[in-house]
Design an enzyme around this catalytic site. Structure first.
Site, mmCIF file in Angstrom:
data_model
loop_
_atom_site.group_PDB
_atom_site.id
_atom_site.type_symbol
_atom_site.label_atom_id
_atom_site.label_comp_id
_atom_site.label_asym_id
_atom_site.label_seq_id
_atom_site.Cartn_x
_atom_site.Cartn_y
_atom_site.Cartn_z
ATOM 1 N N CYS A 139 7.741 15.160 48.361
ATOM 2 C CA CYS A 139 6.799 15.773 49.307
ATOM 3 C C CYS A 139 5.574 16.318 48.586
ATOM 4 O O CYS A 139 5.586 17.444 48.070
ATOM 5 C CB CYS A 139 7.501 16.884 50.087
ATOM 6 S SG CYS A 139 6.408 17.696 51.252
ATOM 7 N N CYS A 142 4.127 19.499 50.048
ATOM 8 C CA CYS A 142 4.904 20.720 49.780
ATOM 9 C C CYS A 142 4.707 21.168 48.338
ATOM 10 O O CYS A 142 4.580 22.357 48.059
ATOM 11 C CB CYS A 142 6.406 20.506 49.970
ATOM 12 S SG CYS A 142 6.879 19.539 51.379
ATOM 13 N N ASP A 143 4.725 20.212 47.404
ATOM 14 C CA ASP A 143 4.852 20.569 45.985
ATOM 15 C C ASP A 143 3.601 20.282 45.151
ATOM 16 O O ASP A 143 3.544 20.678 43.980
ATOM 17 C CB ASP A 143 6.049 19.813 45.368
ATOM 18 C CG ASP A 143 7.356 20.200 46.049
ATOM 19 O OD1 ASP A 143 7.465 21.369 46.455
ATOM 20 O OD2 ASP A 143 8.236 19.349 46.182
#
Ligand code: NDP
Length: 308
Positions: A139, A142-143
């Site tokens: 992701c 997300c990261d």
């Protein structure tokens, strides 16, 4: 209600992506008093997407989390009962269908709408498994933040990989795209975006052999047409497609060879009476937010007709 009692439900919707919430909006307005179980990722895959530019009605685009927040609010406006939990088991031999949630609540549902979507695939390499959460991620949105100013690699050549690569290129010093063929699967618009970014380098006809590191990732060993090559990286992202989340139902519901639920052509009906499917769990072809939403509408309409 205590967990030993059985709750009677007219329309149970499993999943909370665009398909599940659209089904909820239609079912609620048709007075089916829908209950939605959101699953482990409330809002579904779009909550980890950045900008959605192709959903009709948003001339300036909309962020994935914003769209899902709006859909949730719209479902709530019509009194959908939204529960932030998962379904642990189903028994579709019975009528009504028996469903148990992960907190032990037993329910009997006259209709079940399966909108469980799809999940990201992972490369099946021991090193990828080992470094998951420690330099390996599926992701980017997300990261990606953790790799500001650093060097990363992303595997895949579809729309997700291109979207993620261009997102990462805005944060990272350098982004390598590891593509196994000599062309991208992504749409032309996405391809153009990647090719325009000065800090994205596409490594064609290249496969990942292993991710290397100690406590966290520091390099990737690649297999290319001419041999092996190791490049230093700080983060490794995987964007190689998805698989449908249909395992819970596989004992009863017909699927294709890849696990996508088969619906009766022209409808959202499955082979089990009173069970309907919509969204990515039954769509190996289009897999778009707009097609998922439309199929959610069909499922709710079919459920209403079935109940009548
Ligand atoms: P896709 O299935 O479209 O693409 C998967 C990519 O990963 C392909 O390039 C494939 O290579 C590669 N791949 C698969 N397995 C491996 C492996 N083991 N090793 C290396 N590479 C591998 O998945 P996406 O998640 O990209 O997209 C799913 C759907 O969602 C698509 O319909 C897409 O259009 C849509 N989407 C749309 C977006 C938008 O419109 N904004 C954004 C994101 C997704 P190969 O091509 O060789 O098979």
């Amino acid at each position: 209600m205590s967990t030993s009692e059985t709750e009677k439900i007219k329309c149970l919707i499993i999943g909370s992506g665009p398909a599940g919430y659209t089904a909820a909006i239609y079912a609620a307005r048709a007075n089916l008093k829908p209950v939605v179980y959101t699953g482990m990722q409330p809002g579904g895959q779009l909550t980890i997407t950045t900008e959605i530019e192709n959903f009709p009605g948003y001339p300036q685009g909309v962020s994935g989390p914003q769209m899902m927040d709006d859909l949730q609010k719209q479902a709530e406006r019509f009194k959908t009962d939204i529960r932030f939990g998962s379904i642990a088991s189903v028994d579709l031999d019975t009528q009504p269908h028996v469903v148990v949630s992960d907190d032990g609540r037993r329910m009997e549902a006259e209709t079940v709408i399966i909108a469980t979507g799809a999940s990201a695939n992972m490369l099946k390499l021991p090193s990828v498994e080992k470094f998951q959460g420690a330099g390996v991620s599926a992701c980017a949105t997300c990261d990606g933040f953790f790799y500001r100013g650093k060097v990363v690699a992303i595997v895949g050549g579809g729309d997700t990989a291109c979207e993620d690569a261009s997102y990462l290129s805005g944060l990272c010093k350098k982004v390598y795209m590891i593509v196994r063929r000599n062309e991208l699967r992504a749409s032309k618009a996405m391809q153009a975006r990647v090719k325009q970014a000065p800090n994205i380098e596409i490594l064609w006809e290249t496969q990942t052999k292993e991710v290397l590191g100690d406590k966290t990732v520091n390099a990737v060993c690649l297999t290319t047409k001419t041999g092996e090559q190791t490049i230093p990286i700080d983060g490794f992202f995987v964007a190689i497609g998805h698989h449908p989340n249909s395992e819970l139902f596989s004992k009863w519901i017909d699927t294709d060879e890849n696990g996508y639920i088969r619906t009766i052509p022209g409808t959202s009906r499955t082979n089990v009476d009173g069970v309907f499917a919509c969204g990515d769990v039954q769509d190996p072809v289009y897999r778009q937010a707009i097609t998922a939403a439309a199929s959610g509408c069909r499922a709710a309409v079919d459920a209403e007709r079935y109940l009548n």
